[in-house]
Each structure stands twice: as structure tokens, then as C-alpha cells.
Enzyme design. Structure first.
Site, mmCIF file in Angstrom:
data_model
loop_
_atom_site.group_PDB
_atom_site.id
_atom_site.type_symbol
_atom_site.label_atom_id
_atom_site.label_comp_id
_atom_site.label_asym_id
_atom_site.label_seq_id
_atom_site.Cartn_x
_atom_site.Cartn_y
_atom_site.Cartn_z
ATOM 1 N N ASP A 112 0.849 -1.185 0.000
ATOM 2 C CA ASP A 112 0.000 0.000 0.000
ATOM 3 C C ASP A 112 0.888 1.240 0.000
ATOM 4 O O ASP A 112 1.922 1.265 0.685
ATOM 5 C CB ASP A 112 -0.922 0.009 1.218
ATOM 6 C CG ASP A 112 -2.002 -1.052 1.124
ATOM 7 O OD1 ASP A 112 -2.442 -1.359 0.001
ATOM 8 O OD2 ASP A 112 -2.429 -1.556 2.171
ATOM 9 N N ASP A 135 -6.572 -1.040 -5.323
ATOM 10 C CA ASP A 135 -7.736 -0.710 -4.501
ATOM 11 C C ASP A 135 -8.563 0.411 -5.143
ATOM 12 O O ASP A 135 -9.793 0.387 -5.097
ATOM 13 C CB ASP A 135 -7.303 -0.290 -3.097
ATOM 14 C CG ASP A 135 -6.570 -1.387 -2.347
ATOM 15 O OD1 ASP A 135 -6.832 -2.573 -2.622
ATOM 16 O OD2 ASP A 135 -5.743 -1.057 -1.477
#
Length: 128
Positions: free
Chosen positions: A80, A98
Site C-alpha cells: 500500500d 484498490d
């Protein structure tokens, strides 16, 4: 970098919002299995779908799922990179995959709602 954003490099072994991140390793294979099943289902929907908006939405979700799947298979975790915050409040870090999943879901919901609205406003053609 800014008063609301940081570039980060976080290893997420869990799901969204790091759910199950401390699971001891079982979650890697669980999420790989889910991603494979969902990807196969999405490919089936894309191939069967005649509505372009829904096919694009499914494709965005599929691309995001595959991106996270590749990370899980080869790294064992998802990387991330985006960290948004306001003062002491932080949104959980996320990545481009995402973003694709969320955009696809939003497009699917909006196309479904707009499609139903258009269908309810359509005039009957008199055929049975």
C-alpha cells in the site's frame, strides 16, 4: 509531503483496512483463493455482459483484484502506498489496485441505478 497526504510503503498481509493482518499466515492463501474465484466469476460476467458500462466496471474490479492477487502470490502481501489523513485521523493506506476496485464498484452501482431509472421511465411499446 502535504498537510493531508504521504507516500508510504506498507506491507498489508490482511484484507481491506488490514483486516486479519495478524492472522499468522493462513490469510495469504485464503485471500489468494478468494481473488481467483472472484476473478473467474468477473471474467464470466464480462464475457456474458452486453452492457458496456457494467463490463467496464467489472473490468476495473477484475484489474484491481488481479493486481492485489499478483502481489499476494509473489510477495505474500499487498504493498500500500497512499496515505491520506487530516490532523490525527488517517484513512487506511491503499494502492492503485484498490482504487480500481472502488472505481469499478462505484461505476457498477451508478450504472445499475441509472439503468433501472431509465427502464422505469421508458414508455411501454405495447408488445407482450
Amino acid at each position: 509531503m502535504t498537510p493531508f497526504f504521504n507516500w508510504v510503503h506498507l506491507w498489508n498481509t490482511g484484507a481491506a483496512f488490514s483486516l486479519f493482518a495478524n492472522g499468522g499466515g493462513w490469510q495469504r492463501y485464503f485471500f489468494i483463493g478468494i481473488a481467483v474465484v472472484v476473478s473467474i466469476f468477473l471474467i464470466k460476467l464480462i464475457l456474458e455482459n452486453r452492457h458496456k458500462g457494467e463490463a467496464i466496471a467489472y473490468s476495473l474490479i477484475l484489474g484491481g483484484a488481479m493486481g492485489n492477487l499478483i502481489d499476494r502470490v509473489f510477495r505474500g502481501y499487498v504493498v500500500d502506498s497512499f496515505d491520506f489523513y487530516w490532523r490525527d485521523w488517517h484513512w487506511p493506506a491503499f494502492n492503485l489496485a484498490d482504487i480500481a476496485i472502488v472505481l469499478g464498484a462505484l461505476l457498477f452501482v451508478s450504472s445499475s441505478l441509472l439503468g433501472k431509472k431509465a427502464n422505469t421511465n421508458a414508455e411501454p411499446d405495447g408488445s407482450d
